[in-house]
Motif scaffolding. Structure first.
Motif, short mmCIF file in Angstrom:
data_model
loop_
_atom_site.label_atom_id
_atom_site.label_comp_id
_atom_site.label_asym_id
_atom_site.label_seq_id
_atom_site.Cartn_x
_atom_site.Cartn_y
_atom_site.Cartn_z
N ASP A 1 41.52 3.22 10.72
CA ASP A 1 41.52 3.15 12.17
C ASP A 1 41.80 4.47 12.88
OD1 ASP A 1 42.99 -0.14 12.22
OD2 ASP A 1 40.91 0.50 11.99
N SER A 2 42.70 5.29 12.39
CA SER A 2 43.05 6.51 13.11
C SER A 2 42.39 7.75 12.53
CB SER A 2 44.57 6.67 13.12
OG SER A 2 45.04 6.77 11.80
N ASN A 3 41.26 7.59 11.90
CA ASN A 3 40.57 8.73 11.29
C ASN A 3 39.90 9.56 12.37
OD1 ASN A 3 39.12 10.48 9.69
ND2 ASN A 3 38.74 8.92 8.14
N PRO A 4 40.23 10.86 12.46
CA PRO A 4 39.62 11.70 13.49
C PRO A 4 38.26 12.27 13.10
CG PRO A 4 41.23 12.96 12.28
CD PRO A 4 41.26 11.55 11.71
N PHE A 5 37.65 11.73 12.05
CA PHE A 5 36.36 12.22 11.61
C PHE A 5 35.37 11.07 11.52
CE2 PHE A 5 39.32 15.36 10.16
CZ PHE A 5 38.67 16.55 10.45
N SER A 6 34.12 11.40 11.77
CA SER A 6 33.04 10.43 11.70
C SER A 6 32.17 10.75 10.50
CB SER A 6 32.21 10.53 12.99
OG SER A 6 31.04 9.78 12.88
N GLY B 1 41.42 6.97 3.78
CA GLY B 1 40.81 8.08 4.52
C GLY B 1 40.62 9.34 3.71
N ASP B 2 40.70 9.23 2.38
CA ASP B 2 40.57 10.43 1.56
C ASP B 2 39.33 10.40 0.67
OD1 ASP B 2 41.38 8.46 -0.18
OD2 ASP B 2 43.11 9.56 -0.95
N GLU B 3 38.44 9.42 0.92
CA GLU B 3 37.18 9.36 0.18
C GLU B 3 36.15 8.59 1.01
OE1 GLU B 3 38.05 7.44 -3.53
OE2 GLU B 3 39.03 5.77 -2.56
N VAL B 4 34.89 8.88 0.70
CA VAL B 4 33.77 8.21 1.37
C VAL B 4 32.86 7.65 0.29
CG1 VAL B 4 31.74 8.55 2.83
CG2 VAL B 4 33.88 9.72 3.39
N PHE B 5 32.44 6.41 0.49
CA PHE B 5 31.50 5.74 -0.41
C PHE B 5 30.16 5.64 0.30
CE2 PHE B 5 35.72 4.32 -1.42
CZ PHE B 5 35.76 4.35 -2.80
N ARG C 1 41.02 16.52 4.63
CA ARG C 1 40.78 16.83 6.04
C ARG C 1 41.67 17.92 6.59
NH1 ARG C 1 42.15 11.73 8.45
NH2 ARG C 1 43.29 11.39 6.54
N ALA C 2 42.75 18.28 5.90
CA ALA C 2 43.65 19.30 6.43
C ALA C 2 44.04 20.25 5.30
CB ALA C 2 44.90 18.63 7.02
N PRO C 3 44.20 21.51 5.54
CA PRO C 3 44.11 22.13 6.86
C PRO C 3 42.68 22.30 7.36
CG PRO C 3 44.53 23.81 5.21
CD PRO C 3 44.54 22.48 4.49
N GLU C 4 41.71 22.15 6.49
CA GLU C 4 40.30 22.18 6.90
C GLU C 4 39.53 21.21 6.01
OE1 GLU C 4 38.55 25.88 4.31
OE2 GLU C 4 39.59 26.37 6.17
N ILE C 5 38.32 20.87 6.42
CA ILE C 5 37.50 19.92 5.66
C ILE C 5 37.14 20.52 4.30
CG2 ILE C 5 35.23 18.80 5.54
CD1 ILE C 5 36.83 17.36 7.42
N THR C 6 37.47 19.78 3.24
CA THR C 6 37.04 20.13 1.89
C THR C 6 36.44 18.87 1.28
OG1 THR C 6 38.88 21.69 1.68
CG2 THR C 6 37.75 21.03 -0.34
N ILE C 7 35.23 18.98 0.80
CA ILE C 7 34.51 17.83 0.25
C ILE C 7 34.34 18.04 -1.25
CG2 ILE C 7 32.37 16.52 0.28
CD1 ILE C 7 32.07 17.51 3.22
N GLY C 8 34.79 17.08 -2.03
CA GLY C 8 34.63 17.13 -3.48
C GLY C 8 33.19 16.81 -3.87
N ALA C 9 32.85 17.14 -5.09
CA ALA C 9 31.51 16.86 -5.59
C ALA C 9 31.30 15.35 -5.64
CB ALA C 9 31.32 17.45 -6.98
N PRO C 10 30.19 14.86 -5.09
CA PRO C 10 29.92 13.42 -5.16
C PRO C 10 29.79 12.97 -6.61
CG PRO C 10 28.48 14.48 -3.56
CD PRO C 10 29.17 15.57 -4.32
#
Length: 125
Positions: free
Chosen positions: A2-7, A43-47, A63-72
């Motif tokens: 609910d409180s995720n500041p990212f889309s 809020g630490d992973e996306v499916f 998401r902090a301190p900056e966006i870092t995306i792991g390998a899918p």
């Protein structure tokens, strides 16, 4: 979450993440295509679905301190999925799979006061 500041969203068969409501940079999350992105409950992973290769995918997101995306990573493969949802605990998936032979709906039964009927059917008296 609910409180995720990212889309997260899908566009042109890829999955992206960006600050919501913005402004901020857009980051591509998927590497080989993807649709129907869903945040994990923490809020630490996306499916998302990689429909071209029939795979359910997961990518870790910091998401902090900056966006870092792991390998899918591919979690599993599937024959055909047109939609999915993740359980609130993040442990289970619900899938909608198209049927091989769609049957038209010819009858609809509406049951009012169904709990009373259920109690009557399972009564141990």
């Amino acid at each position: 979450w609910d409180s995720n500041p990212f889309s997260v969203y899908s566009h042109a068969e890829q999955v992206y993440i960006e600050p919501y409501p913005g402004p901020g940079p857009r980051h591509q999350l998927s590497s080989g295509g993807g649709t129907y992105p869903v945040w994990g409950p923490d809020g630490d992973e996306v499916f998302y679905l990689d429909g071209a290769r029939s795979r359910m995918m997961r990518a870790a997101v910091r998401r902090a301190p900056e966006i870092t995306i792991g390998a899918p990573e591919a979690l599993f493969t599937f024959d055909s999925i047109s939609w999915f949802e993740l359980s609130p605990d993040g442990e289970h998936f619900v899938f909608l799979q198209p049927g091989s032979e769609a049957q038209p709906i010819t009858q609809l039964r509406v049951v009012t006061d169904w709990f009373t009927e259920l109690e009557h059917l399972v009564s141990t008296d």
